[in-house]
Motif scaffolding. Structure first.
Motif, PDB file in Angstrom:
ATOM      1  N   ALA A  82      19.856   0.965   2.066  1.00 39.47           N
ATOM      2  CA  ALA A  82      19.585   1.060   0.617  1.00 39.47           C
ATOM      3  C   ALA A  82      19.528  -0.297  -0.091  1.00 39.47           C
ATOM      4  N   PRO A  83      20.492  -1.220   0.150  1.00 37.91           N
ATOM      5  CA  PRO A  83      20.406  -2.528  -0.547  1.00 37.91           C
ATOM      6  C   PRO A  83      19.140  -3.311  -0.207  1.00 37.91           C
ATOM      7  N   LEU A  84      18.662  -3.150   1.026  1.00 33.37           N
ATOM      8  CA  LEU A  84      17.447  -3.858   1.423  1.00 33.37           C
ATOM      9  C   LEU A  84      16.246  -3.348   0.625  1.00 33.37           C
ATOM     10  N   TYR A  85      16.165  -2.053   0.444  1.00 30.58           N
ATOM     11  CA  TYR A  85      15.062  -1.488  -0.322  1.00 30.58           C
ATOM     12  C   TYR A  85      15.122  -1.910  -1.789  1.00 30.58           C
ATOM     13  N   ARG A  86      16.342  -1.908  -2.343  1.00 36.92           N
ATOM     14  CA  ARG A  86      16.485  -2.332  -3.750  1.00 36.92           C
ATOM     15  C   ARG A  86      16.091  -3.789  -3.905  1.00 36.92           C
ATOM     16  N   LEU A  87      16.504  -4.625  -2.947  1.00 40.05           N
ATOM     17  CA  LEU A  87      16.181  -6.047  -3.010  1.00 40.05           C
ATOM     18  C   LEU A  87      14.669  -6.268  -2.942  1.00 40.05           C
ATOM     19  N   ALA A  88      13.983  -5.467  -2.136  1.00 38.76           N
ATOM     20  CA  ALA A  88      12.534  -5.626  -1.970  1.00 38.76           C
ATOM     21  C   ALA A  88      11.745  -4.854  -3.014  1.00 38.76           C
ATOM     22  N   GLY A  89      12.430  -4.059  -3.832  1.00 36.04           N
ATOM     23  CA  GLY A  89      11.722  -3.261  -4.826  1.00 36.04           C
ATOM     24  C   GLY A  89      10.922  -2.133  -4.222  1.00 36.04           C
ATOM     25  N   VAL A  90      11.437  -1.566  -3.120  1.00 31.62           N
ATOM     26  CA  VAL A  90      10.733  -0.501  -2.407  1.00 31.62           C
ATOM     27  C   VAL A  90      11.456   0.812  -2.626  1.00 31.62           C
ATOM     28  N   SER A  91      10.705   1.856  -2.876  1.00 32.37           N
ATOM     29  CA  SER A  91      11.273   3.198  -2.990  1.00 32.37           C
ATOM     30  C   SER A  91      11.108   3.900  -1.648  1.00 32.37           C
ATOM     31  N   PRO A  92      12.186   4.115  -0.891  1.00 33.01           N
ATOM     32  CA  PRO A  92      12.053   4.692   0.451  1.00 33.01           C
ATOM     33  C   PRO A  92      11.540   6.124   0.456  1.00 33.01           C
ATOM     34  N   ASP A  93      11.634   6.816  -0.659  1.00 31.17           N
ATOM     35  CA  ASP A  93      11.190   8.212  -0.722  1.00 31.17           C
ATOM     36  C   ASP A  93       9.712   8.342  -1.070  1.00 31.17           C
ATOM     37  N   GLN A  94       9.069   7.222  -1.366  1.00 27.80           N
ATOM     38  CA  GLN A  94       7.660   7.259  -1.777  1.00 27.80           C
ATOM     39  C   GLN A  94       6.758   6.997  -0.567  1.00 27.80           C
ATOM     40  N   SER A  95       6.040   8.025  -0.135  1.00 24.72           N
ATOM     41  CA  SER A  95       5.136   7.886   1.006  1.00 24.72           C
ATOM     42  C   SER A  95       3.810   7.275   0.571  1.00 24.72           C
ATOM     43  N   MET A  96       3.069   6.774   1.556  1.00 26.18           N
ATOM     44  CA  MET A  96       1.804   6.091   1.282  1.00 26.18           C
ATOM     45  C   MET A  96       0.645   6.838   1.918  1.00 26.18           C
ATOM     46  N   GLY A  97      -0.514   6.739   1.286  1.00 26.14           N
ATOM     47  CA  GLY A  97      -1.747   7.161   1.924  1.00 26.14           C
ATOM     48  C   GLY A  97      -2.138   6.146   2.989  1.00 26.14           C
ATOM     49  N   TRP A  98      -3.118   6.499   3.815  1.00 17.20           N
ATOM     50  CA  TRP A  98      -3.445   5.608   4.932  1.00 17.20           C
ATOM     51  C   TRP A  98      -3.965   4.248   4.452  1.00 17.20           C
ATOM     52  N   ALA A  99      -4.744   4.216   3.379  1.00 13.24           N
ATOM     53  CA  ALA A  99      -5.299   2.947   2.896  1.00 13.24           C
ATOM     54  C   ALA A  99      -4.196   2.034   2.378  1.00 13.24           C
ATOM     55  N   ARG A 100      -3.252   2.586   1.636  1.00 14.89           N
ATOM     56  CA  ARG A 100      -2.135   1.786   1.132  1.00 14.89           C
ATOM     57  C   ARG A 100      -1.236   1.327   2.276  1.00 14.89           C
ATOM     58  N   TYR A 101      -1.041   2.206   3.249  1.00 15.92           N
ATOM     59  CA  TYR A 101      -0.245   1.854   4.428  1.00 15.92           C
ATOM     60  C   TYR A 101      -0.901   0.681   5.169  1.00 15.92           C
ATOM     61  N   ALA A 102      -2.215   0.763   5.364  1.00 19.03           N
ATOM     62  CA  ALA A 102      -2.943  -0.302   6.055  1.00 19.03           C
ATOM     63  C   ALA A 102      -2.904  -1.604   5.262  1.00 19.03           C
ATOM     64  N   LEU A 103      -3.034  -1.516   3.933  1.00 15.87           N
ATOM     65  CA  LEU A 103      -2.996  -2.723   3.107  1.00 15.87           C
ATOM     66  C   LEU A 103      -1.635  -3.403   3.187  1.00 15.87           C
ATOM     67  N   ALA A 104      -0.560  -2.612   3.144  1.00 14.71           N
ATOM     68  CA  ALA A 104       0.776  -3.186   3.266  1.00 14.71           C
ATOM     69  C   ALA A 104       0.952  -3.853   4.624  1.00 14.71           C
ATOM     70  N   LEU A 105       0.454  -3.215   5.669  1.00 15.32           N
ATOM     71  CA  LEU A 105       0.549  -3.784   7.018  1.00 15.32           C
ATOM     72  C   LEU A 105      -0.209  -5.101   7.120  1.00 15.32           C
ATOM     73  N   LEU A 106      -1.419  -5.136   6.611  1.00 10.93           N
ATOM     74  CA  LEU A 106      -2.219  -6.359   6.684  1.00 10.93           C
ATOM     75  C   LEU A 106      -1.595  -7.484   5.871  1.00 10.93           C
ATOM     76  N   ALA A 107      -1.108  -7.178   4.659  1.00 10.14           N
ATOM     77  CA  ALA A 107      -0.492  -8.208   3.820  1.00 10.14           C
ATOM     78  C   ALA A 107       0.746  -8.776   4.483  1.00 10.14           C
ATOM     79  N   PHE A 108       1.546  -7.914   5.082  1.00 10.10           N
ATOM     80  CA  PHE A 108       2.765  -8.356   5.755  1.00 10.10           C
ATOM     81  C   PHE A 108       2.445  -9.280   6.928  1.00 10.10           C
TER      82      PHE A 108
END
Length: 599
Positions: free
Chosen positions: A44-70
């Motif tokens: 939980a602290p890691l998600y808060r620090l990164a500003g990520v909501s762990p309960d929010q799922s992604m569509g494939w395009a958003r998932y791919a964009l996050a992967l490429l950016a990372f």
């Protein structure tokens, strides 16, 4: 194959099955988010620090964009670490900055899980670059591949949804609850076998005998002297010491194998006694390479709710792997026929001294070396415990073919399974055409959109390999790196492009590839081979997730029995080999014929 070779293969497969089965159950829990409460509270602290909501799922395009950016960010960090390492700490050997083209190649290599190395680790990279750059990317690139297979499997089990998971949650959980704990255990096992782990400066030790050699003579101005012909003037020298490289090797060695990365701390990779000192450590390394890819097959069966599906996939992988071992081992045991008239012992009865031992370590022998070669190239791992350039033509063709099949014989962590599932989609499509009905796989209809994406995912790699090989063969800069003329020189180039585009990383070791030409060409091949497949796979995951899941009926083709296993193997061989038969004929096949005709 000898009885000892069969015994080693059987032991390897039994141990692999015994360990990968329970691990696959645990990875299923990670994929489904079914973790103990204390683990979720730790995240939980890691998600808060990164500003990520762990309960929010992604569509494939958003998932791919996050992967490429990372991965782009990882590339930039690793590139800068190499360029600035001369002024950064943990550099006791005083390593200079890595050149721009080599830094470019290495950064792409480790970010894409290829781990191709055009440099010598102990003479190029500081401890900080090895740990903060290379070792960290070993974790992150492996986690990326597992995240993609998680997304694809969720696409099969989803029911009319537009989301396939959260990339940041998948990366966090795979790294924290799978890769790091396993790496700690394996690293300790390696240390117990003699793999070094320290931050000492390089050690100068006295040798048993003095070594005489020649070096270029310098003039009063410190510049090398040349004779009338322009050749350097040499002078005799002698030394009774040797410099031994040190470093935090075991910690990097563990994730190098578990993540099917393969990048060695030392230039000699797993043939170096500080990386792979004993026959037992050799067995542990091979098991580590196949462990997670095999476990993911059981994870696949667990997530889709039918373990028979996982068994079918792992059966197809195992059959192709066993056949590979059955080809490479006898080829190396047979030795070089050109040495027989010279009276050199080439009999396979004494495996430590007979057979083709060129480029191999006596502590592993023919059996341990041949099995390692089949494992590392079947699993998208660039680790080597011998020089594949010194294999016989048929022995060297086996690792080449394993890569050209798409790295699906267990394959890399995540990449092997999603590659095999892409072939499974193609297999059921072919079966559907045979019986005249719309193909289905795991309750999802396979239609034109999925087949277009499947075709892209399958064809992008051979296009990169063959086009890159053609460019290297016809260009002056490409020809300059060849160490051997003729068919073997062609095989060296073909192997390099195959290894790069399929994100394997092993090399024939006869090609001088640390040049601007090859660093750029292979770097681009690695990037296209990695992300040119991942994006279509994620698109397929999104398309499947949006479909309704149909119930099996009398007309449904069963995808868990021997018939499907045979169809799947046939599809892999048909598509994989047809792409490369002409190039194989120009390289290892013709070399083999020349070797036995001229004996």
């Amino acid at each position: 194959m000898s009885s000892s070779a069969w015994g080693l293969l059987a032991l390897f497969l039994v141990l692999l099955l015994a360990v990968s089965w329970p691990l696959g159950i645990w990875i299923t829990r990670i994929c489904n988010g079914n973790l103990p409460g204390w683990m979720q509270r730790t995240e939980a602290p890691l998600y808060r620090l990164a500003g990520v909501s762990p309960d929010q799922s992604m569509g494939w395009a958003r998932y791919a964009l996050a992967l490429l950016a990372f991965n782009v960010l990882g590339f930039l960090v690793l590139y800068l670490l190499q360029r600035w390492q001369a002024v950064l700490p943990l550099n006791p050997a005083g390593m200079a900055a890595v050149t721009m083209d080599s830094s470019f190649n290495t950064a792409i290599s480790f970010v894409t899980n290829t781990n191709w190395q055009g440099y010598g680790g102990e003479t190029t990279m500081s401890y900080l670059t090895q740990m903060l750059g290379l070792a960290v990317q070993n974790f992150l690139s492996a986690a990326t591949g597992i995240a993609v297979i998680f997304a694809l499997v969720r696409g099969f089990v989803a029911r009319s949804t537009s989301v396939i998971g959260n990339f940041w949650v998948d990366m966090t959980r795979v790294t924290a609850w799978l890769l790091i704990p396993l790496s700690v255990v394996v690293a300790l096992l390696f240390v117990g076998q003699g793999v070094i782990q320290n931050f000492d400066a390089y050690q100068d030790v006295n040798t048993l005998e003095s070594t005489s050699y020649q070096i270029a003579k310098n003039g009063p101005d410190g510049q090398p002297l040349v004779d009338a012909k322009g050749s350097p003037v040499m002078e005799d020298a002698k030394t009774s010491t040797q410099t031994l490289a040190m470093g935090p090797v075991a910690s990097q060695e563990a994730i190098k194998m578990l993540g099917t990365n393969g990048g060695g701390f030392f230039n000699a990779n797993s043939s170096h006694p500080y990386e792979n000192p004993t026959a037992l450590s050799n067995l542990l390394q091979m098991l580590s390479i196949f462990l997670i890819p095999a476990a993911l097959c059981f994870t696949f069966g667990g997530v889709v709710g039918d373990q028979r599906q996982g068994w079918a996939v792992i059966a197809a992988m195992t059959v192709m792997f066993v056949v590979s071992v059955m080809v490479v081992t006898p080829a190396e045991q047979a030795g070089n026929p050109l040495l027989t008239p010279l009276g050199v012992d080439q009999t396979a009865s004494a495996l430590q001294s007979g057979g083709n031992m060129e480029g191999k370590e006596t502590r592993f022998g023919i059996n341990g070396t041949s099995l390692f070669a089949a494992v590392t190239t079947g699993a998208s791992c660039g680790a080597v415990n011998a020089m594949h350039d010194s294999f016989t033509p048929i022995g060297g063709m086996v690792p080449l073919v394993e890569m050209q099949l798409g790295e699906v014989i267990f394959g890399g962590v995540g990449t092997g399974l999603y590659g095999m599932l892409i072939f499974a989609i193609l297999a059921v499509f072919i079966a559907g055409l045979m019986i005249g009905r719309t193909p289905e796989y795991l309750g999802k209809k396979i239609e034109s959109h999925e087949m277009k994406l499947t075709s892209i995912a399958i064809l992008v790699t051979p296009i990169v390999v063959l086009a890159g090989t053609a460019i290297a063969v016809v260009s002056t800069a490409g020809q300059a790196g060849i160490a051997n003329p003729g068919a073997h020189g062609f095989s060296e180039i073909l192997y390099a492009l195959t290894s790069a585009a399929n994100n394997n990383g092993s090399a024939f070791a006869g090609l001088s590839a640390n040049t601007p030409f090859y660093n750029i060409l292979l770097g681009l091949a690695m990037a296209l081979g990695r992300f040119g497949v991942i994006v279509p796979v994620l698109a397929i995951a999104g398309s499947l997730a949006a479909k309704k899941r149909l119930s099996a009926n009398a007309g449904t083709f069963p995808t868990h029995g021997p018939l499907f296993v045979v169809l799947l193997i046939g599809t892999v061989l048909l598509v994989g080999l047809l792409n490369y038969v002409p190039s194989l004929a120009l390289g290892p096949v013709v070399e083999h014929l020349m070797l036995w005709i001229t004996r």
